[in-house]
Design a protein around this motif. Structure first.
Motif, mmCIF file in Angstrom:
data_model
loop_
_atom_site.group_PDB
_atom_site.id
_atom_site.type_symbol
_atom_site.label_atom_id
_atom_site.label_comp_id
_atom_site.label_asym_id
_atom_site.label_seq_id
_atom_site.Cartn_x
_atom_site.Cartn_y
_atom_site.Cartn_z
ATOM 1 N N SER A 63 42.764 37.423 55.878
ATOM 2 C CA SER A 63 41.401 37.772 55.475
ATOM 3 C C SER A 63 40.811 38.835 56.399
ATOM 4 N N ILE A 64 40.118 39.760 55.750
ATOM 5 C CA ILE A 64 39.409 40.772 56.538
ATOM 6 C C ILE A 64 38.191 40.144 57.212
ATOM 7 N N THR A 65 37.691 39.070 56.573
ATOM 8 C CA THR A 65 36.461 38.442 57.073
ATOM 9 C C THR A 65 36.778 37.564 58.284
ATOM 10 N N ALA A 66 37.100 38.198 59.391
ATOM 11 C CA ALA A 66 37.481 37.423 60.575
ATOM 12 C C ALA A 66 36.242 36.987 61.338
ATOM 13 N N GLN A 67 36.403 35.825 61.983
ATOM 14 C CA GLN A 67 35.327 35.237 62.765
ATOM 15 C C GLN A 67 34.781 36.241 63.777
ATOM 16 N N GLY A 68 33.475 36.362 63.853
ATOM 17 C CA GLY A 68 32.857 37.162 64.896
ATOM 18 C C GLY A 68 32.728 38.636 64.572
ATOM 19 N N LYS A 69 33.465 39.122 63.555
ATOM 20 C CA LYS A 69 33.268 40.528 63.156
ATOM 21 C C LYS A 69 31.875 40.672 62.585
ATOM 22 N N ARG A 70 31.274 41.828 62.762
ATOM 23 C CA ARG A 70 29.966 42.046 62.168
ATOM 24 C C ARG A 70 30.133 42.312 60.671
ATOM 25 N N GLY A 71 29.090 41.949 59.921
ATOM 26 C CA GLY A 71 29.149 42.079 58.467
ATOM 27 C C GLY A 71 29.505 43.480 58.024
ATOM 28 N N VAL A 72 28.932 44.493 58.700
ATOM 29 C CA VAL A 72 29.176 45.874 58.289
ATOM 30 C C VAL A 72 30.650 46.241 58.448
ATOM 31 N N GLN A 73 31.258 45.688 59.468
ATOM 32 C CA GLN A 73 32.666 45.980 59.736
ATOM 33 C C GLN A 73 33.549 45.367 58.642
ATOM 34 N N VAL A 74 33.205 44.139 58.239
ATOM 35 C CA VAL A 74 33.971 43.472 57.188
ATOM 36 C C VAL A 74 33.864 44.255 55.882
ATOM 37 N N LEU A 75 32.640 44.659 55.533
ATOM 38 C CA LEU A 75 32.441 45.399 54.287
ATOM 39 C C LEU A 75 33.199 46.724 54.331
ATOM 40 N N ASN A 129 24.034 38.564 31.020
ATOM 41 C CA ASN A 129 25.287 39.321 30.989
ATOM 42 C C ASN A 129 25.505 40.248 32.186
ATOM 43 N N ILE A 130 24.865 39.942 33.291
ATOM 44 C CA ILE A 130 25.263 40.599 34.538
ATOM 45 C C ILE A 130 25.612 39.503 35.540
ATOM 46 N N VAL A 131 26.178 39.901 36.672
ATOM 47 C CA VAL A 131 26.482 38.968 37.750
ATOM 48 C C VAL A 131 25.738 39.458 38.983
ATOM 49 N N VAL A 132 25.087 38.534 39.672
ATOM 50 C CA VAL A 132 24.448 38.902 40.941
ATOM 51 C C VAL A 132 25.100 38.069 42.036
ATOM 52 N N VAL A 133 25.697 38.745 42.981
ATOM 53 C CA VAL A 133 26.412 38.085 44.072
ATOM 54 C C VAL A 133 25.705 38.430 45.382
ATOM 55 N N ALA A 134 25.455 37.428 46.193
ATOM 56 C CA ALA A 134 24.803 37.665 47.485
ATOM 57 C C ALA A 134 25.577 36.926 48.567
ATOM 58 N N PRO A 135 26.385 37.637 49.347
ATOM 59 C CA PRO A 135 27.137 36.959 50.403
ATOM 60 C C PRO A 135 26.224 36.559 51.560
ATOM 61 N N SER A 136 26.600 35.511 52.247
ATOM 62 C CA SER A 136 25.936 35.159 53.497
ATOM 63 C C SER A 136 26.941 35.338 54.620
ATOM 64 N N GLU A 137 26.475 35.218 55.849
ATOM 65 C CA GLU A 137 27.374 35.418 56.986
ATOM 66 C C GLU A 137 28.418 34.306 57.107
ATOM 67 N N CYS A 138 28.250 33.207 56.344
ATOM 68 C CA CYS A 138 29.249 32.138 56.386
ATOM 69 C C CYS A 138 30.234 32.223 55.228
ATOM 70 N N HIS A 139 30.019 33.169 54.311
ATOM 71 C CA HIS A 139 30.943 33.362 53.197
ATOM 72 C C HIS A 139 32.091 34.298 53.603
ATOM 73 N N ASP A 140 33.151 34.265 52.791
ATOM 74 C CA ASP A 140 34.218 35.249 52.952
ATOM 75 C C ASP A 140 33.716 36.538 52.289
ATOM 76 N N VAL A 141 32.986 37.317 53.062
ATOM 77 C CA VAL A 141 32.291 38.487 52.533
ATOM 78 C C VAL A 141 33.276 39.465 51.893
ATOM 79 N N GLY A 142 34.409 39.654 52.547
ATOM 80 C CA GLY A 142 35.407 40.588 52.029
ATOM 81 C C GLY A 142 35.956 40.122 50.687
ATOM 82 N N ALA A 143 36.284 38.833 50.586
ATOM 83 C CA ALA A 143 36.832 38.293 49.338
ATOM 84 C C ALA A 143 35.808 38.423 48.214
ATOM 85 N N LEU A 144 34.526 38.224 48.529
ATOM 86 C CA LEU A 144 33.480 38.343 47.508
ATOM 87 C C LEU A 144 33.406 39.768 46.975
ATOM 88 N N LEU A 145 33.521 40.750 47.883
ATOM 89 C CA LEU A 145 33.441 42.140 47.438
ATOM 90 C C LEU A 145 34.666 42.502 46.580
#
Lengths: 515, 344
Positions: free
Chosen positions: B2-14, B146-162
């Protein structure tokens, strides 16, 4: 010595990202040399050194730094470098997150008992319960068996009556005279009420004034303390193997049957007729009964005491309700349950008509158990529980706004007025806040600030100021009476009692008034 | 891995996730304002992307209303466009394209086309950006079918969601709370985030449920998403430490279509619900959830649902005034304490 300060490049930002150092820490830099890259949301800028010297960096790369902070020094000499080194020691540390895992209650309890929280191994929060478990384990290790009077039962949520004092010797009878009292039961029952009091005092019991031991009644215990104004109805029987203590103004109706090891009954208790306390195992060493001040025990209530039964302050144990501390059944060796356990009713809890509380029940503070429910285990504080077995289905009360309280209090004045009129008393019309009956004004005001023409009975939420002679002020929320009054005051108290508002000082009931 | 590694900042994961997506799929295109290197976007989410993929990363004029149309066209023709809207506040400029086009094409053309676009945009305040750069306007999207709205949090797998959003055949709004960019990722380790036990649902856009008691008891459920999650977690931690009130928190990542299984399961344990959102109160996330939960689980609730949200007003630029306007830890604590049957 020169400082490199993170200046504001963007009016909307409080922080900026220190993206990259372009020089090594302790590198020699020259004036105007770019030393780092700083990013805000709107701009990326290179920061230049203000002069020549040795750079001492105060932050790592890739961290957010508050604008206005010094991020580096440029030392222009060896002396300055030494001074900077001392300062750099104060390099801001990362704030530890989630380093606290014990609750405030747990910490306080651990301090009280000198327990090392670090020794509690647990994933998740350390709570009061966890510390209590350690305390209980330590106590069990230190004193097997524990105190017989409470047998290790937690008194949390229970205000024990002031008469609860297992170590006291007050009111102790001469052993020989106690034996005599046991032998001469029939003769004692035949004595006139006043003579019963004299006889018990003769033997060493402590008996207050205006105590009424009803016709045909009998009281025996090695230690007897009866406070002022206590009344036991006709044909009452009280036999305790160790102690019987009862607080002032408490009264039991006719045909009380009370048998256990220790009975500590508070003051202002009101109990109906044919109350039975005892049953199987009432001579067991753990057969302790405590009933808190101002509790209510209804007609024909039955309390089995072979393990502690603790009933808190202002508890309602209503008619025909039943408490048992053990079961009767088939052999434990054949796998049948054999249960002996205490029952606790915490302060201000209420048990409805005909409800049964099985051994091990604990009713939390201000919880209500509905009529005919069967309680097994714990009912949470503040809940309303109903059913067989009883389950919490809601809250026992809800919060009222000041405006709603005021409305209810005003309505009480109107209801009281209507009741008096229907009873045939001459009452004046209700004006803004009250009316007159029997020459006494009865009124409600949200806040009493002293004064009022006597005679008057004033209901209020907030009492400040002096209460003149002939005026009684009833604090409806604090449930206190200030000042004094006559029949009208008694009538108001009786009227309020039926709305669950009982005042101190004074007994439970005010019969014989206008209502 | 997973790209969403512990401690990485959200911007880095995205950022790393975008690089991975571009490396993996040729059909992904990204465009928006100021997204080219060396600037790399206002929040640096696209840093390095245009240098690596100059043909597929396009900078645009300030023209949001058109950009939504361009994205729709690319998606209809088989590309996977990612549109970056610099501040979520500007989504309003493109809403006509969404409401009357993007969300409707698939049904209007009888399933012959799909519109698999992703709109990435930052929402949220607490940075002092003022009235038009600080809002949380998710509520404007909540009612669009008929749209999807996704909002990641810092505890989600942000990368997988994107990645899931880009793979999704439906149009997806991907809401990035501004504070997520700078905060470290806190994925569950050994089933816990800090002292809180965590469960994750197995949907494409999972809900996380946090418990202060390992799911044995609970006084209330706090349902939230995105940037309000750290506030809610701090609040339930304070409730435990200061008052021994044990709550659960449900962090949704899929706001639309609204699916509340995790919330209903939690409410069945706790019997009470508090909603927490950074957007304004009226007609918002909490209002919709309150309506649905009372409909589905009336008998489980022992108290009226409490809503925590921003005051119905505009967000001031001055930080102290902004703090007063937006919901904080104490607001969540007070809402829980106000529930019937919650006592310390």
């Amino acid at each position: 010595m020169l400082e490199i300060v993170l200046t504001r490049e963007d009016a909307n930002t409080e922080y900026a990202l220190l993206a990259e150092w372009l020089v090594e820490d302790r590198a020699e830099v020259t004036a105007g040399q770019p030393v780092c890259v700083v990013e805000t949301t709107k701009a990326t800028v290179e920061v230049e050194s203000p002069g020549a010297g040795t750079i001492v960096q105060l932050f790592d790369e890739d961290v957010e730094v508050e604008l206005g902070k010094t991020i580096a020094y440029v030392a222009e000499s060896a002396d300055e470098l030494a001074a900077v080194d001392a300062k750099a020691e104060e390099k801001p540390a990362t704030k530890p997150v989630g380093d606290r895992k014990a609750t405030r209650k747990a910490v306080e309890l651990a301090e009280l008992h000198g327990i090392d929280l670090g020794a509690i191994e647990k994933r998740g929060f350390i709570t009061e319960k966890d510390v209590e478990a350690v305390v209980a384990a330590q106590k069990a290790a230190a004193a097997p068996g524990g105190s017989a009077a409470l047998a290790g039962v937690s008194t949390e949520g229970v205000t024990l009556p002031s008469t609860f004092d297992p170590d006291s010797a007050s009111g102790a009878l001469e052993p020989s005279q106690y034996d005599q009292l046991l032998r001469e039961e029939a003769e004692f029952r035949a004595l006139a009420p006043a003579d019963k009091v004299s006889r018990l005092r003769e033997y060493g019991a402590v008996i207050g004034d205006d105590v009424d031991l009803g016709e045909g009644s009998y009281v025996a215990a090695p230690r007897i303390v009866i406070a002022d104004g206590v009344s036991l109805g006709p044909r009452a029987t009280v036999v305790c193997e160790e102690a019987f203590a009862i607080g002032e103004l408490s009264q039991f109706g006719a045909d009380l049957e009370l048998r256990c090891r220790r009975a500590y009954l508070g003051s202002g208790i009101w109990a109906g007729r044919s109350v039975r306390i005892g049953g199987g195992g009432h001579r067991d060493p753990w057969a302790t009964l405590a009933i808190g001040d101002l509790a209510f025990v209804g007609d024909e209530a039955f309390v089995n005491v072979c393990r502690p039964v603790l009933i808190g302050r202002e508890v309602f144990l209503t008619m025909r309700s039943l408490i048992v501390t053990h079961n009767v059944g088939h052999s434990v060796l054949e796998g049948f349950e054999n249960r002996f356990a205490p029952v606790v009713l915490e302060d201000r809890s209420q048990v409805g008509l005909g409800a049964v509380l099985y051994a091990g029940s604990r009713i939390g503070e201000e919880a209500i158990v509905a009529s005919n429910s069967y309680v097994v285990g714990e009912i949470p504080a503040g809940s309303f529980a109903i059913g067989v077995p009883a389950k919490a289905t809601g809250s026992s009360s809800h919060k009222l706004s000041h405006a709603r309280r005021t409305e209810l209090a005003r309505r009480m004045i109107h209801d009281f007025h209507e009741l008096l009129a229907l009873r045939g008393h001459a009452v004046s019309a209700v004006d803004d806040d009250g009316f007159e009956v029997e020459g006494t004004r009865v009124a409600f005001t949200p806040a009493y600030r002293g004064g009022a023409d006597s005679p008057a009975v004033i209901l209020t939420f907030d009492v400040r100021g002096d209460v003149p002679h002939g005026v009684a002020v009833l604090d409806l929320l604090g449930r206190q009476v200030h000042g004094s009054g006559g029949q009208v005051l008694d009538s108001v108290r009786e009227f309020c009692r039926k709305r669950g508002i009982r005042f101190e000082p004074g007994p439970w009931r005010y019969p014989g008034g206008l209502v | 891995m997973s790209i969403t590694a512990q401690g990485k900042r959200g911007v880095q994961v995205l950022n790393e996730t975008l690089h991975a997506l571009f490396a993996e799929r040729d059909d992904v295109v990204l465009f928006g304002e100021d997204v080219l290197d060396p600037y790399g976007g206002a929040f640096k989410v696209t840093a390095g992307l245009s240098d690596a993929y100059p043909d597929r990363v396009l900078t645009t004029p300030i023209s949001e209303a058109s950009l939504f149309g361009v994205a729709a066209g690319m998606a209809l023709r088989g590309r996977r466009p990612i549109l970056e809207i610099m501040f979520g506040d500007f989504v309003a400029l493109g809403l006509d394209q969404v409401v009357n086009g993007i969300s409707k094409f698939r049904e209007m053309y009888d399933d012959q086309v799909t519109v698999p676009l992703v709109v990435r945009t930052p929402m949220g305040g607490r940075r002092g950006y003022g009235p038009t750069h600080s809002q949380s306007l998710e509520k404007l999207l909540l009612g669009i079918p008929n749209i999807v709205v996704v909002a990641p949090s810092e505890c989600h797998d942000v990368g997988a969601l994107l990645i899931a959003a880009v793979d999704d055949e439906r149009p997806v709004f991907f809401i990035e709370n501004k504070l997520l960019y700078g905060r470290p990722i806190r994925r569950a380790e050994d089933g816990h985030v800090g002292e809180l036990a965590v469960r994750e649902s197995d949907e494409m856009y999972p809900a996380l449920t946090f418990s202060a008691t390992d799911f044995t008891e609970g006084a209330a459920t706090v349902v939230t998403y995105g940037g309000m999650l750290p506030v809610a977690l701090d609040a339930v931690t304070e409730l435990v430490l200061e008052h021994e009130i044990f709550c659960e928190v449900v962090a949704l990542s899929q706001l639309v279509p609204m699916e509340l299984d995790a919330v209903l399961e939690s409410v069945a344990r706790t019997g009470a619900l508090v909603t927490a959102e950074e957007g304004t109160l009226t007609g918002g996330f909490g209002a919709e959830i309150a309506a649905r939960v009372q409909e589905a689980a009336w008998s489980d609730l022992r108290a009226p649902v409490q809503r925590v949200a921003a005051r119905d007003g505009i967000i001031p630029s001055a930080r102290p005034l902004e703090d007063d306007m937006l919901p904080g830890i104490e607001d969540v604590v007070s809402a829980v304490m106000a529930l019937d049957g919650v006592r310390s």
